[in-house]
Design an enzyme around this catalytic site. Structure first.
Site, PDB file in Angstrom:
ATOM      1  N   GLY A 411       1.509  -2.714  -3.252  1.00  8.98           N
ATOM      2  CA  GLY A 411       1.481  -2.364  -1.841  1.00  8.98           C
ATOM      3  C   GLY A 411       2.884  -2.304  -1.260  1.00  8.98           C
ATOM      4  O   GLY A 411       3.847  -1.900  -1.917  1.00  8.98           O
ATOM      5  N   SER A 412       3.025  -2.763  -0.022  1.00 12.28           N
ATOM      6  CA  SER A 412       4.292  -2.617   0.695  1.00 12.28           C
ATOM      7  C   SER A 412       5.434  -3.443   0.125  1.00 12.28           C
ATOM      8  O   SER A 412       6.593  -3.234   0.496  1.00 12.28           O
ATOM      9  CB  SER A 412       4.092  -2.965   2.168  1.00 12.28           C
ATOM     10  OG  SER A 412       3.216  -2.040   2.781  1.00 12.28           O
ATOM     11  N   ALA A 413       5.138  -4.398  -0.766  1.00 16.65           N
ATOM     12  CA  ALA A 413       6.228  -5.125  -1.421  1.00 16.65           C
ATOM     13  C   ALA A 413       7.101  -4.167  -2.229  1.00 16.65           C
ATOM     14  O   ALA A 413       8.284  -4.436  -2.470  1.00 16.65           O
ATOM     15  CB  ALA A 413       5.659  -6.214  -2.324  1.00 16.65           C
TER      16      ALA A 413
END
Length: 673
Positions: A411-413
């Site tokens: 995801g956004s990591a």
């Protein structure tokens, strides 16, 4: 008449000639044949060459069985048997006995065996035929043996190496545990009720108890092992006279479920494993690493068993040791893991389905690897009950799954990777404000019904705002600006697609299944969705570049490797300037009250971090699971970097579930400094 005389003379000449052509048997040849049969273990042929007196003491089958039993017992291999006499004169007319020296070499379970001895052959008449036969006696097996003697083989088990954390705390130790047993003769009245009550306390079935009590060796006054119990519960049985305890040596895992997927466990080999490892010195009943580091480091941990071969008399008294090898203990392995931190992390996530990796971002030392839910590895070495095994096996959360070794959508990591690539390829200008309106976006309306969605609406965003708000649209557009070819090439600098260089079976990270084939996949990849998969450890390593001027640190799992590898795994995954920009932005992503990572904020501490929410669903309209991420570190004193993924956070606050957990871990760690 003259013709008849010549015919008789010719017949007599041929008869005499034929009779004289049969040569007498050579004892040296007989000895050689016997030794050759011995070397090839043709025991029935050996028996055929024995004297009648030797044969009268045993049958051919008894003779062969004795040799087979001894040779199987000592695990005889590479047998070499040869005469040592140089001259082989023919037997004299009056010679009735011949001594033939020989030399035996063979490998055994106790090491090489090398001895010299001699055969005694007798000239013997059998069925009116003269033969040279072997005068057999037990010393022909081993020179130390006499009539009635036996050969005893005993294995000396090697001490298994232990697994320790960085501070010497035991993760896998050779210890003892109290084993509860029943004295059958003391059960007395109401035996069935007593067994039922004990089964309830031990969480096993009465059938399991009865099976052990019905073993053929059981007698009324003997201790019958039933189950291992925790040390602190032994006192509970002080008034139970039919129960007793014995301390038994066994493998102990002091941190139990907190480190189960890291340490793994050992257990008795099954038939398939025994066959697979048959040439490595394993025997039936041996223990072997079944999972985790016990399996990874099996060869080093197991050591090498010793053994001795001795001759005993008919009463079992030892007379002579004919071969011996010392046991060699296995290697004790010291990890970079901090067991206290490992337990702190596990206690925080044990109610979740989660994966956590913690590293020292400057040195690359792996401080913790946790997977939840978990199981108690002690159960497998102490004898797991069928009830407990079925409970774990049927648990829908799958406690046997090692989540920290498995790849997940980050995801956004992953936006840190996209941001770094964009900055270093000049596809991103950190100060540029990009006008983006609404919560959804699709490129020029050419994607049909497909669109990218963001959580926070803003009229324009730059790099800092996109990280603070975790703006998917900004990073989707950034990925399109970078282009598929450049994105794939630059992502390789972060080790994506490679195996992590540590001795543990982690899943390889991936950018895509078969390459980035279209713009939609490229856009999704930009914010860590699409087909991107990474382990929590690999994500942690990527973030280490932010405190190492763009270099990704080399991961270390064992202390011995600290001097064997360079400190850097991926040099200049991003430029120092890019690392500095992203580090500064991630501090604000946590410190800003509007930031999605603000849940990890600790007043007075410079925590930097990035949240992530990975959606797992077949289409935009479908309902699916959401996994929450947070990766954080203390920017002003980077000694701990945490990468955490928690499954199924949808409806529970998303990634905020994770930020709160990471905050509590940091607070405990910082409090102890």
């Amino acid at each position: 008449m003259k013709k008849q005389i010549w015919s008789v003379a010719a017949f007599l000449f041929v008869f005499v000639l034929c009779g004289c052509s049969k040569q007498e048997e050579n004892p040296e040849d007989v000895a050689q044949a016997y030794l050759s049969d011995w070397q090839q273990q043709h025991f029935s042929q050996m028996y055929d060459r024995l004297t009648p007196e030797a044969k009268s003491a045993m049958t051919a089958e008894e003779f062969a069985q004795r040799y087979r039993k001894i040779y199987d017992g000592i695990e005889a291999k590479h047998i070499s048997i040869a005469k040592t006499s140089q001259q082989t004169p023919p037997p004299g007319e009056d010679e009735v006995e011949r001594i033939v020296p020989y030399h035996v070499k063979l490998d055994t379970v106790a090491g090489p065996l090398d001895f010299k001895h001699q055969l005694k052959l007798q000239k013997t008449e059998v069925d009116k035929e003269t033969k040279w036969l072997v005068e057999w006696e037990p010393s022909l097996i081993f020179p130390q043996m006499e009539k009635g003697d036996k050969v005893r083989v005993q294995t000396i088990k090697a001490e298994r190496g232990e697994i320790l954390d960085r501070n010497g705390n035991g993760l896998a130790l050779n210890g003892t545990a109290p084993q509860l047993g029943i004295i059958p003769g003391k059960l007395g009245d109401s035996a069935e009720n007593k067994k039922a009550e004990l089964a309830r306390k031990l969480n096993i079935s009465v059938e399991e108890i009865d099976k052990k009590l019905s073993a053929a060796w059981v007698k009324p006054d003997l201790f019958v092992p039933i189950a291992f119990v925790p040390e602190e519960t032994v006192a509970e049985y002080s008034n139970t006279p039919w129960v007793d305890f014995q301390d038994k040596k066994l493998r102990v895992y002091p941190y139990g479920d907190a480190a189960a997927h890291l340490t793994g466990y050992i257990a008795e080999m099954n038939a398939e494993e025994l066959e697979r490892h048959k040439d490595q010195g394993y025997r039936s009943g041996d223990l072997i690493g079944k999972a985790g580091l016990e399996q990874v480091f099996e060869e080093r941990l197991r050591g090498k068993d010793g053994a001795f071969i001795a001759v005993t008399d008919d009463k079992g008294n030892q007379k002579a040791v004919i071969a011996e090898s010392k046991a060699v203990s296995g290697t004790t392995i010291k990890l970079t893991i901090d067991a206290h931190l490992q337990k702190t992390i596990y206690d925080e996530v044990k109610q979740e389905s989660a994966s956590v990796a913690a590293i020292q971002p400057k040195t690359g030392e792996i401080l913790a690897l946790a997977s939840s839910p978990s199981y108690d590895p002690n159960a497998f070495i102490r004898g797991i009950s069928s009830r407990q095994y079925e409970q774990w096996k049927n648990d829908p959360r799958n406690p046997f799954l090692n989540r920290f070794s498995k790849g997940y959508s980050p995801g956004s990591a992953f936006k840190i990777v996209t941001a770094a690539i964009g900055l270093d390829t000049n596809a991103i200008d950190p100060g540029e404000e990009k006008p983006i309106s609404g919560l959804t976006w699709a490129k020029d309306g050419s994607w049909g019904n497909y669109f990218v969605k963001r959580v926070h609406e803003a009229k324009s965003v730059n790099l800092l705002k996109s990280l603070v708000y975790s703006d998917n649209i900004y990073f989707a557009q950034a990925a399109l600006g970078i282009g598929a070819d450049a994105f794939e090439k630059e992502s390789a600098k972060f080790g994506i697609g490679e195996a992590l260089p540590i001795p543990y079976p982690f899943s390889k990270s991936q950018l895509s299944n078969r390459g980035i084939e279209n713009e939609i996949l490229l856009a999704d990849t930009g914010y860590g969705q699409g087909e991107v998969k990474m382990t929590t450890l690999h994500v942690a390593l990527v973030f280490s570049a932010l405190v190492n001027e763009g270099n990704i640190v080399y991961p270390l799992l064992t202390k011995e490797n600290e001097t064997k590898h360079p400190n850097i795994w991926k040099e200049q995954a991003m430029t120092p300037e890019t690392a500095a920009i992203l580090k500064k932005d991630l501090i604000q992503a946590v410190s800003s009250p509007d930031g999605v990572g603000h849940g990890a904020y600790i007043p007075g501490k410079s925590i930097a971090g990035k949240t992530g929410t990975a959606e797992l669903k077949q289409s935009k309209d479908a309902d699916g699971q959401e996994n929450g991420w947070f990766v954080g570190f203390q920017a002003d004193a980077p000694e701990l970097l945490l990468s955490m993924m928690v499954e199924d956070v949808k409806g529970r606050g998303g990634s905020s579930v994770v930020t709160k957990k990471v905050k509590r871990i940091f607070q405990q760690v910082l409090k102890n400094k």
